[in-house]
Design a protein around this motif. Structure first.
Motif, short mmCIF file in Angstrom:
data_model
loop_
_atom_site.label_atom_id
_atom_site.label_comp_id
_atom_site.label_asym_id
_atom_site.label_seq_id
_atom_site.Cartn_x
_atom_site.Cartn_y
_atom_site.Cartn_z
N ASP A 46 -47.43 -10.21 29.95
CA ASP A 46 -46.98 -10.03 28.57
C ASP A 46 -45.51 -9.63 28.58
O ASP A 46 -45.05 -8.97 29.51
CB ASP A 46 -47.83 -8.95 27.89
N LYS A 79 -43.90 -7.40 26.83
CA LYS A 79 -43.58 -6.00 26.65
C LYS A 79 -44.71 -5.04 26.98
O LYS A 79 -44.48 -3.89 27.33
CB LYS A 79 -43.15 -5.74 25.20
N ARG A 80 -45.95 -5.48 26.85
CA ARG A 80 -47.08 -4.57 26.89
C ARG A 80 -47.84 -4.62 28.21
O ARG A 80 -47.72 -5.58 28.98
CB ARG A 80 -48.05 -4.88 25.75
N ASN A 99 -43.70 -5.81 33.98
CA ASN A 99 -43.93 -7.03 33.20
C ASN A 99 -43.14 -8.17 33.83
O ASN A 99 -41.97 -8.02 34.13
CB ASN A 99 -43.48 -6.83 31.75
N ASN A 102 -55.45 -1.12 25.03
CA ASN A 102 -54.01 -1.28 24.90
C ASN A 102 -53.39 0.03 24.42
O ASN A 102 -54.09 1.02 24.19
CB ASN A 102 -53.67 -2.44 23.97
N ALA A 142 -47.55 1.32 19.70
CA ALA A 142 -46.10 1.20 19.84
C ALA A 142 -45.44 2.54 20.13
O ALA A 142 -44.48 2.61 20.91
CB ALA A 142 -45.51 0.58 18.57
N TYR A 200 -45.01 3.33 23.85
CA TYR A 200 -43.93 2.64 24.54
C TYR A 200 -42.57 3.24 24.19
O TYR A 200 -41.64 3.17 24.98
CB TYR A 200 -43.95 1.14 24.19
#
Length: 200
Positions: free
Chosen positions: A114, A116-117, A143, A180, A183, A186
């Motif tokens: 992915d 960013k994640r 990543n 997950n 936001a 992160y």
């Protein structure tokens, strides 16, 4: 492990994470160099009598590329530091990158194609009285690009930080097997150290 964010407001999390990273025994420059060198090693290696090369003869799935990073980063870091302080895990209860002098500084490695994640399996978002491995502590996230996105895939981003078990969110569907991160995590707890170093 003591939760460093306990009873702290969200606007304090970023500074707490910066301090945790600065006080961690693993230097971030060395860690970033190790990850990038490991990625290059994967493409510079060959297999078998026919010298089969990744990116030339075979184009592995993201799961396989992630597995290779996961396995090789601890080995390469140990060699880079010429020290037995940092070693690869041997027991299921250990973090992926074990710091022998103080296990609290051991690091879990997560990789993802992915942009960013990162993701965990559903167990990351489920409370257990007897987990095989702690879901709380230091995390290294890598990543990378997939082969169908590039003929010469690169490392997109490297992040480092501290995650608590409660930071993970499970998929709402009962059949969902993935966890997950929101936001805010992160932005405040899992900070980018490559290509942009966001640590104060």
């Amino acid at each position: 492990m003591i939760n460093p964010y306990e009873n702290k407001n969200e606007d304090e999390w970023f500074d707490i994470t910066c301090n945790l990273i600065k006080n961690h025994p693993l230097d971030m420059d060395i860690m970033v160099d190790t990850v990038l060198e490991t990625w290059e090693d994967i493409f510079n290696s060959s297999f078998g009598k026919n010298d089969i090369k990744i990116g030339v003869d075979i184009f592995p799935t993201p799961q396989i590329m992630g597995f290779l990073l996961h396995e090789l980063i601890p080995i390469n870091l140990k060699a880079k530091l010429s020290s037995d302080d940092w070693v690869k895990d041997k027991e299921v209860s250990e973090k992926d990158l074990v710091y022998r002098p103080n296990l609290d500084y051991s690091v879990e490695i997560k990789t993802s194609s992915d942009k960013k994640r990162i993701f965990g399996n559903r167990s990351y978002a489920q409370k257990s009285d007897n987990p095989k491995k702690s879901k709380t502590g230091y995390f290294l996230a890598v990543n990378f690009e997939k082969f169908n996105e590039s003929t010469n895939p690169k490392i997109r981003k490297i992040s480092f930080g501290w995650l608590n078990h409660e930071d993970w969110r499970g998929q709402k569907a009962q059949t969902g097997q993935q966890a997950n991160l929101p936001a805010i995590i992160y932005e405040t707890k899992l900070l980018e150290v490559y290509p942009n170093n966001t640590i104060k």
